[in-house]
Enzyme design. Structure first.
Site, PDB file in Angstrom:
ATOM      1  N   ALA A 162       0.071   2.383  -3.957  1.00  9.30           N
ATOM      2  CA  ALA A 162       1.041   2.527  -2.878  1.00  9.30           C
ATOM      3  C   ALA A 162       1.399   3.996  -2.751  1.00  9.30           C
ATOM      4  CB  ALA A 162       2.281   1.696  -3.174  1.00  9.30           C
ATOM      5  N   CYS A 163       1.561   4.462  -1.538  1.00 11.41           N
ATOM      6  CA  CYS A 163       1.847   5.873  -1.309  1.00 11.41           C
ATOM      7  C   CYS A 163       2.680   6.019  -0.051  1.00 11.41           C
ATOM      8  CB  CYS A 163       0.556   6.679  -1.128  1.00 11.41           C
ATOM      9  SG  CYS A 163      -0.748   6.370  -2.319  1.00 11.41           S
ATOM     10  N   SER A 164       3.307   7.168   0.087  1.00  9.58           N
ATOM     11  CA  SER A 164       4.033   7.504   1.305  1.00  9.58           C
ATOM     12  C   SER A 164       3.647   8.909   1.722  1.00  9.58           C
ATOM     13  CB  SER A 164       5.553   7.438   1.081  1.00  9.58           C
ATOM     14  OG  SER A 164       5.951   6.165   0.613  1.00  9.58           O
TER      15      SER A 164
ATOM     16  N   THR B 154       3.633  10.919  -1.734  1.00 18.15           N
ATOM     17  CA  THR B 154       3.744  10.417  -3.098  1.00 18.15           C
ATOM     18  C   THR B 154       2.513   9.589  -3.412  1.00 18.15           C
ATOM     19  OG1 THR B 154       4.810   8.320  -2.487  1.00 18.15           O
ATOM     20  CG2 THR B 154       6.250  10.223  -2.834  1.00 18.15           C
TER      21      THR B 154
ATOM     22  N   ARG C 168       9.646   1.663   3.007  1.00 20.09           N
ATOM     23  CA  ARG C 168       9.500   3.108   2.835  1.00 20.09           C
ATOM     24  C   ARG C 168       9.178   3.782   4.161  1.00 20.09           C
ATOM     25  NH1 ARG C 168       5.065   3.591   0.173  1.00 20.09           N
ATOM     26  NH2 ARG C 168       4.663   1.467  -0.528  1.00 20.09           N
TER      27      ARG C 168
END
Length: 349
Positions: free
Chosen positions: A22-24, A41, A232
């Site tokens: 998972a990333c943003s 991230t 997010r």
């Protein structure tokens, strides 16, 4: 005719595992200033070994070790974050084009027919291909609309599969989202307004969810607070649109981006059994495209360190440089003096 399934999801079926990253990713671009910063991230259940490389222009590369493939010589130098010393996660080039790869559940890449002349691109080097060859988002989009190719992806971390979508940003502040759907169709979304990308659901659905929260509920009253991808996305979208941008220079923009990255980061040690994709932020980065600085922070670092690409030799014939992050807790400030000559990383084709 037998088909060679080049989608990473096929490997998931064979291995019986489907853990996910998972990333943003958030973009700031100043009004009336040159500041453009891309923050992101990387969230995962275990540390992701990530070294940083600087590649000069003039390097000969291939998209696969054999078979129908792309062969090219890099036009531009770039700074690259390389996971497991085998695949490029993200980076930006000397012309100010940034590329970030993020997890996207349900991605199905295009097929390639075995024995055909369809060229194949490895996930390990796809980011480098675009950074090596293009200077703007418009150039990337034009190439993608004119070229049909297959994608091949290796597994990593004990059988994990790479299901990815990508975001590109250039010095104009414009972004391009490159996303495959569950049927292998490539969708492209380009706009200066597309400042945020996280994971799934597909990008148009994310925009609809965000419109509901910011338009119907009202972000000043309530925002979703979990670490889910859609939550997010909503938080990052609301706060990037409620930060000052007029007259904001590089240093203030960097400070604002740092706070945004912190807002969508997952706390250290956080993990939900059975949902490995909802895990702690292992590292974060900020790409200052105007000043050509790449900021990076591991979860156990007290602060960011950075590489200043503008002060490095990137002309053809210059050496490949590597920042080995094994001792990263010692790093602070500009770490150009910590870079060492290196062989190119060995892509996990």
């Amino acid at each position: 005719m037998k088909k060679l399934r080049l989608a990473a999801v096929a490997a998931a079926a064979l291995l019986g595992t489907a853990a996910s990253l998972a990333c943003s990713r958030i973009v700031f671009h100043g009004d009336s200033t040159d500041a453009v910063i891309v923050g992101r991230t990387l969230d995962w259940r275990t540390p992701i070994p990530t070294n940083i490389y600087v590649y000069p222009a003039g390097m000969a590369k291939v998209s696969m070790p054999s078979g129908p493939r792309y062969e090219w010589t890099s036009k531009y130098g770039s700074v690259l974050a390389v996971g497991y010393d085998g695949g490029v996660t993200e980076g930006f080039n000397e012309r100010g084009l940034a590329a970030n790869g993020l997890f996207c559940r349900g991605t199905e890449y295009r097929y390639a027919v075995e024995g055909s002349d369809t060229k194949v691109m490895s996930l390990a080097v796809i980011v480098s291909y675009f950074l090596d060859n293009f200077a703007t988002v418009d150039e990337v989009e034009a190439w993608l609309r004119d070229n049909d190719f297959g994608i091949n992806g290796q597994t990593f971390d004990g059988g994990t599969v790479s299901q990815l979508h990508w975001a590109f940003t250039d010095l104009s502040g414009k972004s391009l989202i490159m996303e495959y759907d569950a049927k292998g169709k490539l969708n492209l979304y380009a706009s200066k307004g597309y400042k945020v990308m996280t994971n799934n659901p597909p990008f148009p659905d994310m925009l609809a969810i965000t419109a509901y929260w910011t338009g119907e509920v009202g972000g000043k009253n309530m925002l979703p607070g979990t670490v889910r991808s859609s939550d997010r996305f909503v938080r990052a979208s609301y706060f990037i649109d409620h930060q000052p941008s007029t007259g904001v220079g590089d240093e203030q923009a960097l400070t604002q981006m740092m706070s945004l990255v912190n807002n969508v980061s997952v706390p250290a040690g956080y993990y939900i059994p059975g949902e490995p994709h909802l895990s702690m932020t292992q590292w974060a980065s900020m790409s200052d495209l105007h000043r050509q600085r790449y900021y990076f922070r591991f979860a156990d670092n007290l602060g960011y360190f950075y590489i200043d690409l503008s002060k490095l030799l990137l002309k053809p014939g210059s050496p490949v440089l590597k920042l080995d992050t094994a001792d990263h807790t010692e790093y602070a400030g500009c770490v150009n003096d910590r870079l060492r000559r290196s062989e190119p990383f060995n892509p996990m084709y």
